[in-house]
Each structure stands twice: as structure tokens, then as C-alpha cells.
Design a protein around this motif. Structure first.
Motif, PDB file in Angstrom:
ATOM      1  N   PRO A 164     -18.388   4.811  -9.748  1.00 37.84           N
ATOM      2  CA  PRO A 164     -19.531   5.611  -9.976  1.00 37.84           C
ATOM      3  C   PRO A 164     -19.581   6.939  -9.323  1.00 37.84           C
ATOM      4  CG  PRO A 164     -20.046   3.414  -9.615  1.00 37.84           C
ATOM      5  CD  PRO A 164     -18.692   3.604  -9.314  1.00 37.84           C
ATOM      6  N   ALA A 165     -20.000   7.890  -9.862  1.00 36.59           N
ATOM      7  CA  ALA A 165     -20.014   9.233  -9.381  1.00 36.59           C
ATOM      8  C   ALA A 165     -20.729   9.361  -8.018  1.00 36.59           C
ATOM      9  CB  ALA A 165     -20.800  10.081 -10.521  1.00 36.59           C
ATOM     10  N   THR A 166     -21.742   8.592  -7.811  1.00 34.70           N
ATOM     11  CA  THR A 166     -22.428   8.676  -6.615  1.00 34.70           C
ATOM     12  C   THR A 166     -21.674   8.281  -5.395  1.00 34.70           C
ATOM     13  OG1 THR A 166     -23.560   6.557  -7.122  1.00 34.70           O
ATOM     14  CG2 THR A 166     -24.804   8.583  -7.697  1.00 34.70           C
ATOM     15  N   GLU A 167     -20.959   7.193  -5.785  1.00 39.23           N
ATOM     16  CA  GLU A 167     -19.958   6.805  -4.514  1.00 39.23           C
ATOM     17  C   GLU A 167     -18.913   7.595  -4.293  1.00 39.23           C
ATOM     18  OE1 GLU A 167     -18.918   2.627  -5.692  1.00 39.23           O
ATOM     19  OE2 GLU A 167     -20.863   2.202  -6.045  1.00 39.23           O
ATOM     20  N   ILE A 168     -18.375   8.218  -5.548  1.00 41.23           N
ATOM     21  CA  ILE A 168     -17.283   9.203  -5.024  1.00 41.23           C
ATOM     22  C   ILE A 168     -17.830  10.400  -4.418  1.00 41.23           C
ATOM     23  CG2 ILE A 168     -15.790  10.840  -6.348  1.00 41.23           C
ATOM     24  CD1 ILE A 168     -15.645   9.045  -8.731  1.00 41.23           C
ATOM     25  N   GLU A 169     -18.949  10.894  -4.629  1.00 46.11           N
ATOM     26  CA  GLU A 169     -19.379  11.918  -3.851  1.00 46.11           C
ATOM     27  C   GLU A 169     -19.836  11.419  -2.448  1.00 46.11           C
ATOM     28  OE1 GLU A 169     -20.915  15.001  -4.912  1.00 46.11           O
ATOM     29  OE2 GLU A 169     -20.895  15.134  -6.911  1.00 46.11           O
ATOM     30  N   ALA A 170     -20.278  10.353  -2.129  1.00 42.97           N
ATOM     31  CA  ALA A 170     -20.378   9.820  -0.811  1.00 42.97           C
ATOM     32  C   ALA A 170     -19.296   9.895   0.099  1.00 42.97           C
ATOM     33  CB  ALA A 170     -21.152   8.468  -0.962  1.00 42.97           C
ATOM     34  N   SER A 171     -17.990   9.587  -0.306  1.00 45.29           N
ATOM     35  CA  SER A 171     -16.824   9.603   0.066  1.00 45.29           C
ATOM     36  C   SER A 171     -16.368  10.990   0.432  1.00 45.29           C
ATOM     37  CB  SER A 171     -15.752   8.830  -0.595  1.00 45.29           C
ATOM     38  OG  SER A 171     -16.115   7.385  -0.632  1.00 45.29           O
ATOM     39  N   ALA A 172     -16.902  12.011  -0.125  1.00 43.15           N
ATOM     40  CA  ALA A 172     -16.429  13.251   0.075  1.00 43.15           C
ATOM     41  C   ALA A 172     -17.302  14.175   0.858  1.00 43.15           C
ATOM     42  CB  ALA A 172     -16.393  13.927  -1.340  1.00 43.15           C
ATOM     43  N   ALA A 173     -18.207  13.379   1.441  1.00 39.26           N
ATOM     44  CA  ALA A 173     -19.112  14.003   2.410  1.00 39.26           C
ATOM     45  C   ALA A 173     -18.559  14.497   3.673  1.00 39.26           C
ATOM     46  CB  ALA A 173     -20.248  12.925   2.862  1.00 39.26           C
ATOM     47  N   GLY A 174     -18.739  15.578   4.206  1.00 37.99           N
ATOM     48  CA  GLY A 174     -18.034  16.165   5.262  1.00 37.99           C
ATOM     49  C   GLY A 174     -16.802  16.916   4.926  1.00 37.99           C
ATOM     50  N   VAL A 175     -16.202  17.115   3.661  1.00 34.72           N
ATOM     51  CA  VAL A 175     -15.081  17.613   3.338  1.00 34.72           C
ATOM     52  C   VAL A 175     -15.603  18.755   2.553  1.00 34.72           C
ATOM     53  CG1 VAL A 175     -13.113  17.529   2.027  1.00 34.72           C
ATOM     54  CG2 VAL A 175     -13.679  15.348   3.169  1.00 34.72           C
ATOM     55  N   SER A 176     -15.304  19.892   3.133  1.00 37.92           N
ATOM     56  CA  SER A 176     -15.844  21.294   2.747  1.00 37.92           C
ATOM     57  C   SER A 176     -14.831  21.864   1.773  1.00 37.92           C
ATOM     58  CB  SER A 176     -16.223  22.402   3.657  1.00 37.92           C
ATOM     59  OG  SER A 176     -15.052  22.497   4.446  1.00 37.92           O
ATOM     60  N   GLN A 177     -13.516  21.743   1.511  1.00 36.07           N
ATOM     61  CA  GLN A 177     -12.673  22.265   1.037  1.00 36.07           C
ATOM     62  C   GLN A 177     -12.794  22.084  -0.543  1.00 36.07           C
ATOM     63  OE1 GLN A 177     -11.904  20.325   3.877  1.00 36.07           O
ATOM     64  NE2 GLN A 177     -11.525  22.562   4.782  1.00 36.07           N
ATOM     65  N   PRO A 178     -12.503  23.223  -1.205  1.00 31.66           N
ATOM     66  CA  PRO A 178     -12.747  23.132  -2.871  1.00 31.66           C
ATOM     67  C   PRO A 178     -11.924  22.196  -3.583  1.00 31.66           C
ATOM     68  CG  PRO A 178     -11.838  25.134  -2.221  1.00 31.66           C
ATOM     69  CD  PRO A 178     -12.205  24.588  -0.933  1.00 31.66           C
TER      70      PRO A 178
END
Length: 246
Positions: free
Chosen positions: A135-149
Motif C-alpha cells: 500500500p502507498a501509505t506504507e511505502i511513504e512511511a518508510s521513506a520518511a526522513g529521506v529528502s533526496q528526490p
């Protein structure tokens, strides 16, 4: 900016050589490596000779970590086979690898997720053993704190891109050397790329956006399948010969 991303070589030196030849043919001189370089019933030693000579920006995969954190008697058969082929220089190289890396300021590299080298990021496994998009929400959560594009990961051996809500792009380039495997965590399942080619990705910045092209490179996959069979691994032989576990 243009570069190639490789991952999950798993000791398949013939696949790696084919990918490197394809990258050179495209005129690309920058490559990043997302780990799991050696584990498997193939040619870890020959793979190490190639990789150590290249000096690529490389992050450590979970199977790389197992090779230097576990005694050989506690390793699974793929790790133990690779361990016995690696010299101390190669093991020292693995020990020095970081778990993640920021490359050229705007590319984030990890093997699986930023916080865990053995968790699927873009996929998940159902209790019935099906590998499905996470699910997209879980993918987003794992990317928290990563600012690179641009965020690169491997581990599942499945080429895929996911664009996050803020425009960041998460990319798995697929596996150079292992197109299918089985695992028993969190539930028994198969991951099958369903092709026999060596896979990688070309990432190119165009203006403010990143374009990703997945490459599938033919090589003598049957030679590697025959080697796996000779080393007692019918599962690997099937994966290398067909892209499926049969």
C-alpha cells in the motif's frame, strides 16, 4: 546526470559481465551498486574480483551482512558457498560497506529499506504466500526522513518504480544475477521475475525530473543454471534457466 543502478548480483559473474558490457556500450561511466553481491551457489570469488576492481559506490545487502556477521556453520547454503570462495580482502571490503548512502547529493541508496536491509519496501507478502504491491501509505512511511528526490533500493529482485506523493521516486532496478527465489518470511512465498535476463536500470535526470529505463540483458544463463545444478541447487538452476521456481 545519467548513471546505471545494479543490485542483487548474487555471485553471478557472467550476468555482471554482460551488464557492465551493456553499460559501457551505452556510454555510461557512473554505476551504483545496491548490495547482495555474492550469496549463491555460483561464482562469488570471480564476482569479487570484478567488483573490487571497479570501486563502485556500494551499499551492503542483508546477505552481504550475513557473510561477515555469522559463523559459516550458522549460514544458509547460499551464504556458506559464497563465504568459502571469498578471501579475507573481499570480506574486509564487505565489512566496510555502509548500510545506506547519499550519492551526489540527490540520490539515496539502500538495499531494502532505509532502516532494515531485509524488509520488502515496494511489495508485501500475504498470508497465502502471494507477493503483491505494498500500500502507498506504507511505502511513504518508510521513506520518511529521506529528502533526496531519487531513492534506490533492491532486495526483492523485481524491477519497479513508485512515485511518492511529493514527487520523490523510489526505484528497484531488479536483479543482475538471480531472477527468482523462495523465502519463508513473513510467510512462505516465491519471487519470480519471469525472465532469464540480467536486469538493471539507467537513471537520467532531465531538468528537474528523473527518467528511469529498465534494461534486460541476455547472457549465458544456462551456464549458470548448470553450475547451480552441479552444486546441488535445483531451485537456483530452475530460476536461472527459466525465471521461475519449478
Amino acid at each position: 546526470m545519467i548513471f546505471a543502478a545494479i543490485a542483487d548480483i548474487h555471485g553471478n559473474h557472467l550476468a555482471l559481465e554482460a551488464v557492465l558490457k551493456d553499460i559501457r556500450r551505452l556510454g555510461i561511466d557512473a554505476i551504483v551498486n545496491l548490495g547482495d553481491c555474492f550469496s549463491g551457489p555460483l561464482e562469488a570469488g570471480k564476482t569479487a574480483e570484478i567488483l573490487l576492481g571497479l570501486g563502485l559506490p556500494t551499499v551492503r545487502g542483508n546477505h552481504d551482512r550475513y557473510l561477515v556477521e555469522q559463523p559459516v556453520e550458522a549460514m544458509g547454503p547460499s551464504d556458506a558457498h559464497a563465504f568459502r570462495q571469498l578471501d579475507e580482502r573481499s570480506r574486509d571490503w564487505i565489512r566496510a560497506l555502509p548500510s545506506n548512502m547519499i550519492w551526489r547529493d540527490e540520490v539515496y541508496l539502500c538495499h531494502a529499506t532505509p532502516k532494515d536491509d531485509s524488509t520488502y519496501w515496494l511489495e508485501t507478502v500475504t498470508s497465502g504466500g502471494h507477493v503483491v504491491p505494498r500500500p502507498a501509505t506504507e511505502i511513504e512511511a518508510s521513506a520518511a526522513g529521506v529528502s533526496q528526490p531519487l531513492i534506490l533500493c533492491g532486495h526483492t529482485h523485481l524491477p519497479r518504480t513508485v512515485r511518492l506523493a511529493d514527487g520523490r521516486l523510489v526505484v528497484n532496478p531488479g536483479s543482475v544475477g538471480c531472477p527468482a527465489y523462495t523465502d519463508d518470511r513473513p510467510y512462505p512465498h516465491k519471487v519470480e521475475a519471469r525472465n532469464v535476463h540480467a536486469c538493471y536500470a539507467v537513471c537520467e535526470k532531465r531538468g528537474d525530473a528523473w527518467a528511469v529505463t529498465f534494461r534486460q540483458v541476455p547472457y549465458d544463463h544456462m551456464a549458470m543454471a548448470e553450475l547451480a545444478a552441479a552444486n546441488g541447487r535445483s531451485d537456483w538452476a530452475s530460476a536461472l534457466a527459466t525465471g521461475f521456481i519449478r
